[in-house]
Design a protein around this motif. Structure first.
Motif, PDB file in Angstrom:
ATOM      1  N   SER A   1       9.714  15.238   7.183  1.00 45.00           N
ATOM      2  CA  SER A   1       9.397  16.038   6.016  1.00 45.00           C
ATOM      3  C   SER A   1       9.230  17.519   6.359  1.00 45.00           C
ATOM      4  N   HIS A   3       6.572  18.822   7.661  1.00 48.33           N
ATOM      5  CA  HIS A   3       5.164  19.181   7.522  1.00 48.33           C
ATOM      6  C   HIS A   3       4.374  18.676   8.725  1.00 48.33           C
ATOM      7  N   CYS A  44      -3.903  14.498  -3.397  1.00 50.80           N
ATOM      8  CA  CYS A  44      -2.762  15.382  -3.182  1.00 50.80           C
ATOM      9  C   CYS A  44      -3.125  16.672  -3.900  1.00 50.80           C
ATOM     10  N   ARG A  46      -4.128  21.286  -3.417  1.00 52.88           N
ATOM     11  CA  ARG A  46      -3.977  22.527  -2.675  1.00 52.88           C
ATOM     12  C   ARG A  46      -5.338  23.151  -2.452  1.00 52.88           C
ATOM     13  N   TYR A  65      -1.822  23.008   1.469  1.00 55.04           N
ATOM     14  CA  TYR A  65      -1.616  21.818   0.646  1.00 55.04           C
ATOM     15  C   TYR A  65      -1.791  20.590   1.521  1.00 55.04           C
ATOM     16  N   THR A  85       0.587  21.139   4.906  1.00 54.30           N
ATOM     17  CA  THR A  85       1.438  22.292   5.176  1.00 54.30           C
ATOM     18  C   THR A  85       0.610  23.568   5.140  1.00 54.30           C
ATOM     19  N   MET A  92       3.060  20.661  -2.690  1.00 49.95           N
ATOM     20  CA  MET A  92       3.192  19.228  -2.461  1.00 49.95           C
ATOM     21  C   MET A  92       3.329  18.518  -3.801  1.00 49.95           C
ATOM     22  N   GLU A  96       5.415  13.653  -1.321  1.00 53.63           N
ATOM     23  CA  GLU A  96       4.521  13.608  -0.157  1.00 53.63           C
ATOM     24  C   GLU A  96       3.402  12.592  -0.357  1.00 53.63           C
TER      25      GLU A  96
END
Length: 113
Positions: A1, A3, A44, A46, A65, A85, A92, A96
């Motif tokens: 990915s 990341h 999930c 930020r 994120y 990341t 994201m 992810e």
């Protein structure tokens, strides 16, 4: 990915892939991440979101994120899969989140065998 991907147990980061490997490998989990694993919560989000947690205690704020999914084996939360990341421009998404969930489910089943 592309990341940073971390695998944790309940105490520390046991496997890390991607840039910043040395920043996370072998480091302890933050208290908020420990709580997240214990509560079996997946996130999930930020940086700045209410659900965002630092993944190591002394993290310097570089993670922007993250997607975190607990690893469940025989009914116990034994760790987590983290995809993160540092890129502020990358957002994201469900991709992810699903990757982290699939990896966590796979690892949980492997630990049961």
């Amino acid at each position: 990915s592309g990341h940073i991907v971390c695998i944790t147990d309940r105490d520390q980061h046991i496997a890390v892939s991607g840039q910043g490997r040395k920043d996370f490998l072998g480091k302890p989990l933050s208290r908020d991440l420990e709580r997240l694993i214990h509560q079996r919560s997946a996130v999930c989000c930020r940086r700045g979101d209410k659900a965002f947690v630092e993944i190591v205690p002394e993290e310097n704020g570089s993670i922007q994120y993250e997607a975190i999914c607990p690893i469940i084996s025989e009914g116990d939360a034994i760790g987590a899969v983290i995809i993160a990341t540092r890129d502020e421009k990358y957002k994201m998404s469900e991709v992810e989140q699903k990757l982290a969930a699939a990896a966590a489910a796979f690892l949980g089943r492997q630990m049961e065998q």
